[in-house]
Enzyme design. Structure first.
Site, PDB file in Angstrom:
ATOM      1  CB  CYS A 119      -1.001  -0.035   1.171  1.00  0.00           C
ATOM      2  SG  CYS A 119      -2.314   1.198   0.968  1.00  0.00           S
ATOM      3  CG  HIS A 222      -3.651  -3.278   3.195  1.00  0.00           C
ATOM      4  ND1 HIS A 222      -2.646  -2.863   4.044  1.00  0.00           N
ATOM      5  CD2 HIS A 222      -4.137  -2.154   2.624  1.00  0.00           C
ATOM      6  CE1 HIS A 222      -2.536  -1.550   4.006  1.00  0.00           C
ATOM      7  NE2 HIS A 222      -3.438  -1.093   3.143  1.00  0.00           N
ATOM      8  CD  GLU A 224      -1.329  -5.731   5.630  1.00  0.00           C
ATOM      9  OE1 GLU A 224      -1.152  -6.057   4.445  1.00  0.00           O
ATOM     10  OE2 GLU A 224      -1.781  -4.611   5.953  1.00  0.00           O
TER      11      GLU A 224
END
Ligand code: MN
Length: 261
Positions: A119, A222, A224
């Site tokens: 990001c 994202h 994660e």
């Protein structure tokens, strides 16, 4: 730990300086959302937090001691780093973090340390190498895709199309993938040396890499957070990054031991 027992490469994780209300005086915490460190850990890397410093020259010292660099998400990049005044729709900025991360990117690139950007990490990599950004997608870009997700961030929001023949395509093993999206900034002019490797149908840049580096790759989404970091594409990204860091660690230790005593 035996002499060759430790195979986990050190992954420097860039941090987020957060102002925390504390009684009458605010504190500043250097922190990182846990998904990033868990992603690294889950791929058998050893995450180490890199606190932002007023002294950007420390970036080089950190990069000399890690085997990989993970550039995390966060606030907007101050447009002065690409020669612009702030747009009225710009959000929070932290120039101290910007300057420190730009120094990290440049030092990592010089030493060819593997870098994964997520990001804001993608955006800072582009700016560090001379590219620029849309300060606010809705007011500056023709975009039919809403990049500000209205559903839970763990779930997918839009698809990205992946450019065949790239490192990203090799890692993910599919021509398109569904990702989450919560960014209002994006790459505008892509830095020289970077290749766009994924886009949405509106042409917004969703991933870049440097084909001239062993591993210099970034995504706008994202991983994660996607399925709690457990999406197949997330696991593949972290695994490829940490594998590149492990390889880098092996090569650099060979380089050291090859030197005459
Ligand atoms: Mn997006």
């Amino acid at each position: 730990m035996g002499m060759h027992g430790d195979t986990r490469p050190f992954i420097g994780v860039s941090s987020w300086t957060r102002r925390v209300r504390s009684g009458v005086k605010d504190r500043f915490n250097e922190s990182v959302p846990r998904g990033y460190t868990q992603g690294v850990e889950g791929a058998s890397g050893l995450p180490v937090l890199l606190p932002n410093s007023d002294d950007a020259s420390l970036a080089r010292d950190y990069v000399a001691r890690v085997d990989g660099l993970l550039l995390t998400g966060g606030d907007d990049v101050h447009p002065r780093f690409y020669g612009e005044a702030p747009h009225p729709r710009i959000d929070l900025v932290d120039e101290r973090r910007d300057a420190f991360e730009i120094a990290l990117v440049r030092a990592a690139r010089e030493r060819t340390v593997p870098v994964l950007g997520i990001c804001r990490g993608l955006q800072i990599m582009n700016v560090a190498l001379g590219g620029d950004l849309y300060q606010d997608i809705p007011s500056q870009a023709e975009s039919a895709v809403g990049h500000a997700q209205k559903t839970l961030r763990e779930g997918p929001w839009h698809e990205v199309e992946i450019r065949p023949g790239t490192r990203l395509a090799e890692i993910l093993g599919e021509p398109r993938t569904a990702v989450n999206s919560y960014h209002h900034q994006a790459c505008r002019r892509v830095a020289e040396g970077l290749l766009v490797t994924a886009t949405t149908v509106d042409g917004i840049v969703e991933a870049v890499e440097d084909p001239g580096c062993p591993f210099f790759l970034a995504v706008q989404w994202h991983p994660e957070v996607l399925e709690g970091g457990k999406a197949a594409s997330s696991r593949k990204l972290f695994a490829a990054f940490v594998a590149a860091a492990r390889e880098f660690r092996l090569l650099s230790s060979k380089g050291r031991s090859a030197r005459p005593a």
